[in-house]
Design an enzyme around this catalytic site. Structure first.
Site, PDB file in Angstrom:
ATOM      1  N   SER A 177       0.539  -2.235  -2.979  1.00 15.55           N
ATOM      2  CA  SER A 177      -0.325  -1.057  -2.916  1.00 15.55           C
ATOM      3  C   SER A 177      -1.773  -1.487  -3.089  1.00 15.55           C
ATOM      4  O   SER A 177      -2.168  -1.957  -4.160  1.00 15.55           O
ATOM      5  CB  SER A 177       0.057  -0.077  -4.031  1.00 15.55           C
ATOM      6  OG  SER A 177      -0.998   0.840  -4.207  1.00 15.55           O
ATOM      7  N   HIS A 182       0.897  -0.864   1.420  1.00 10.97           N
ATOM      8  CA  HIS A 182       1.158   0.506   0.981  1.00 10.97           C
ATOM      9  C   HIS A 182      -0.169   1.223   0.747  1.00 10.97           C
ATOM     10  O   HIS A 182      -1.008   0.763  -0.029  1.00 10.97           O
ATOM     11  CB  HIS A 182       1.974   0.426  -0.315  1.00 10.97           C
ATOM     12  CG  HIS A 182       2.409   1.731  -0.890  1.00 10.97           C
ATOM     13  ND1 HIS A 182       3.543   2.407  -0.472  1.00 10.97           N
ATOM     14  CD2 HIS A 182       1.875   2.487  -1.890  1.00 10.97           C
ATOM     15  CE1 HIS A 182       3.690   3.506  -1.184  1.00 10.97           C
ATOM     16  NE2 HIS A 182       2.693   3.593  -2.048  1.00 10.97           N
ATOM     17  N   ASP A 190      -1.906   4.484  -0.705  1.00 12.41           N
ATOM     18  CA  ASP A 190      -1.731   5.644  -1.573  1.00 12.41           C
ATOM     19  C   ASP A 190      -2.833   6.660  -1.303  1.00 12.41           C
ATOM     20  O   ASP A 190      -3.963   6.496  -1.768  1.00 12.41           O
ATOM     21  CB  ASP A 190      -1.776   5.199  -3.045  1.00 12.41           C
ATOM     22  CG  ASP A 190      -0.484   4.538  -3.466  1.00 12.41           C
ATOM     23  OD1 ASP A 190       0.582   5.132  -3.226  1.00 12.41           O
ATOM     24  OD2 ASP A 190      -0.536   3.423  -4.019  1.00 12.41           O
ATOM     25  N   MET A 208      -4.493  10.129  -1.912  1.00 14.45           N
ATOM     26  CA  MET A 208      -4.512  11.130  -2.990  1.00 14.45           C
ATOM     27  C   MET A 208      -5.641  12.122  -2.777  1.00 14.45           C
ATOM     28  O   MET A 208      -6.767  11.719  -2.470  1.00 14.45           O
ATOM     29  CB  MET A 208      -4.724  10.436  -4.337  1.00 14.45           C
ATOM     30  CG  MET A 208      -3.675   9.382  -4.637  1.00 14.45           C
ATOM     31  SD  MET A 208      -4.040   8.598  -6.205  1.00 14.45           S
ATOM     32  CE  MET A 208      -2.659   7.476  -6.321  1.00 14.45           C
ATOM     33  N   HIS A 227       1.719   6.589   1.948  1.00 24.62           N
ATOM     34  CA  HIS A 227       2.317   7.467   0.938  1.00 24.62           C
ATOM     35  C   HIS A 227       1.371   8.641   0.723  1.00 24.62           C
ATOM     36  O   HIS A 227       0.309   8.482   0.119  1.00 24.62           O
ATOM     37  CB  HIS A 227       2.521   6.645  -0.343  1.00 24.62           C
ATOM     38  CG  HIS A 227       3.094   7.423  -1.485  1.00 24.62           C
ATOM     39  ND1 HIS A 227       3.149   6.919  -2.768  1.00 24.62           N
ATOM     40  CD2 HIS A 227       3.655   8.660  -1.554  1.00 24.62           C
ATOM     41  CE1 HIS A 227       3.711   7.810  -3.569  1.00 24.62           C
ATOM     42  NE2 HIS A 227       4.009   8.879  -2.859  1.00 24.62           N
ATOM     43  N   MET A 266       0.146  11.647  -1.017  1.00 28.56           N
ATOM     44  CA  MET A 266       0.181  12.463  -2.242  1.00 28.56           C
ATOM     45  C   MET A 266      -0.880  13.539  -2.095  1.00 28.56           C
ATOM     46  O   MET A 266      -1.938  13.507  -2.743  1.00 28.56           O
ATOM     47  CB  MET A 266      -0.070  11.569  -3.463  1.00 28.56           C
ATOM     48  CG  MET A 266       1.113  10.682  -3.779  1.00 28.56           C
ATOM     49  SD  MET A 266       0.676   9.329  -4.879  1.00 28.56           S
ATOM     50  CE  MET A 266      -0.005   8.187  -3.703  1.00 28.56           C
ATOM     51  N   MET A 302       9.716   7.777  -6.882  1.00 30.33           N
ATOM     52  CA  MET A 302       8.587   7.487  -7.764  1.00 30.33           C
ATOM     53  C   MET A 302       9.121   7.110  -9.139  1.00 30.33           C
ATOM     54  O   MET A 302       9.903   7.846  -9.733  1.00 30.33           O
ATOM     55  CB  MET A 302       7.684   8.718  -7.924  1.00 30.33           C
ATOM     56  CG  MET A 302       6.836   9.091  -6.727  1.00 30.33           C
ATOM     57  SD  MET A 302       5.713   7.823  -6.156  1.00 30.33           S
ATOM     58  CE  MET A 302       4.791   7.382  -7.632  1.00 30.33           C
ATOM     59  N   ASP A 353       8.545   3.015  -6.217  1.00 28.34           N
ATOM     60  CA  ASP A 353       7.086   2.922  -6.319  1.00 28.34           C
ATOM     61  C   ASP A 353       6.600   3.339  -7.707  1.00 28.34           C
ATOM     62  O   ASP A 353       6.818   4.468  -8.123  1.00 28.34           O
ATOM     63  CB  ASP A 353       6.480   3.846  -5.241  1.00 28.34           C
ATOM     64  CG  ASP A 353       4.969   3.807  -5.212  1.00 28.34           C
ATOM     65  OD1 ASP A 353       4.372   2.932  -5.854  1.00 28.34           O
ATOM     66  OD2 ASP A 353       4.389   4.664  -4.517  1.00 28.34           O
TER      67      ASP A 353
HETATM   68  C1  DX5 Z   1       1.047   5.913  -7.835  1.00 27.84           C
HETATM   69  C2  DX5 Z   1       1.134   5.207  -6.517  1.00 27.84           C
HETATM   70  C3  DX5 Z   1       1.683   3.814  -6.610  1.00 27.84           C
HETATM   71  C4  DX5 Z   1       0.840   2.905  -7.449  1.00 27.84           C
HETATM   72  C5  DX5 Z   1       1.562   1.613  -7.681  1.00 27.84           C
HETATM   73  O1  DX5 Z   1       0.594   7.199  -7.629  1.00 27.84           O
HETATM   74  O2  DX5 Z   1       1.961   5.918  -5.616  1.00 27.84           O
HETATM   75  O3  DX5 Z   1       1.872   3.294  -5.317  1.00 27.84           O
HETATM   76  O4  DX5 Z   1      -0.405   2.641  -6.872  1.00 27.84           O
HETATM   77  O5  DX5 Z   1       0.824   0.835  -8.572  1.00 27.84           O
HETATM   78  P1  DX5 Z   1       1.521   0.047  -9.755  1.00 27.84           P
HETATM   79  O6  DX5 Z   1       2.502  -0.898  -9.127  1.00 27.84           O
HETATM   80  O7  DX5 Z   1       0.390  -0.619 -10.451  1.00 27.84           O
HETATM   81  O8  DX5 Z   1       2.245   1.072 -10.606  1.00 27.84           O
HETATM   82 ZN    ZN Z   2       2.549   4.915  -3.675  1.00 27.59          ZN
END
Ligand code: DX5
Ligand code: ZN
Length: 217
Positions: free
Chosen positions: A7, A31, A33, A35, A64, A66, A135, A173
């Site tokens: 990520s 990956h 993320d 948000m 991903h 979110m 998750m 994840d």
């Molecule tokens: C959390 C994300 C994860 C996160 C993973 O909201 O979806 O992908 O960035 O990071 P680590 O491995 O540090 O938990």
């Molecule tokens: Zn993620």
């Protein structure tokens, strides 16, 4: 062999290009993320990051989402050809329709579950999806502590997959590291997302190599 998806949220953005290129050929995906500050408290980035990555790496992208309006983001990421797009069960009243749209746009459709959402919520849609993203932390930030109850969810999902002879993939994840990766893979996980465990490591390549070697049997 386990698949690895680092990520980039946990990478140093002042030298993102170097961080990404150092892992080229050593990982299965990157990956992303995404948000929005609504579905999760944090804000990260949108499709521009996929556009930038496409210029520097051929490694497939795993998105991903979110966000509260995943149907819009599915369209906005499509021009950059993500291999995987994961949408959260918790914000998709018309999940079946969105899954079909993701596939129509050429990506694999994954459904993500927050830690409190039961695996069985996906019982009816499992035959139509390419993967489930479990998750193992509350979404929003990298560097959080892995929730131990995740193993049980992965095992249950893996058993359902075998019993119903389905072939969707299981991605985990949040808080994944070499210390819990082996147990996750033997529980049924196929793809491991790792943020801080990779980008916070002194030698990110060796962390990836170590985890990628893990097999289920
Ligand atoms: C959390 C994300 C994860 C996160 C993973 O909201 O979806 O992908 O960035 O990071 P680590 O491995 O540090 O938990
Ligand atoms: Zn993620």
């Amino acid at each position: 062999m386990a698949k690895i998806s680092p990520s980039i949220l946990a990478a140093d953005f002042s030298c993102l290009r170097d961080k990404v290129l150092a892992l080229e050929g050593k990982v299965d995906y990157f990956h992303l993320d995404v948000m929005d500050g609504h579905f999760v408290p944090n804000i990260s980035f949108g499709p521009i990051i996929a556009k930038a990555l496409r210029k520097i790496t051929d490694t497939p992208i795993d998105v991903h989402l979110m966000v509260e309006n995943p149907a819009d983001f599915v369209e906005w990421f499509a021009p950059y050809g993500p291999e995987i797009v994961a949408v959260h069960y918790e914000v998709c009243p018309n999940l079946y329709r969105l899954i079909n749209r993701i596939k129509e746009l050429g990506s694999k459709a994954f459904v993500a579950l927050n830690p409190h959402t039961p695996v069985l919520a996906l019982e009816d849609i499992l035959p139509y999806i390419d993967g489930v993203l479990i998750m193992s932390v509350n979404p929003g930030f990298s560097g959080q502590k892995f929730i131990e109850g995740t193993y049980r969810k992965v095992e249950l999902l893996h058993k359902l997959r075998e019993a119903r002879e389905l072939d969707f993939e299981i991605m985990v994840d949040g808080g994944v590291s070499p210390s819990n990766a082996e147990k996750l893979v033997s529980s049924g996980a196929d793809i491991l997302v790792m943020g801080s465990a990779v980008f916070g490591a002194e030698d990110p390549v060796s962390v990836c190599e170590q985890v990628r070697k893990l097999g289920r049997y």
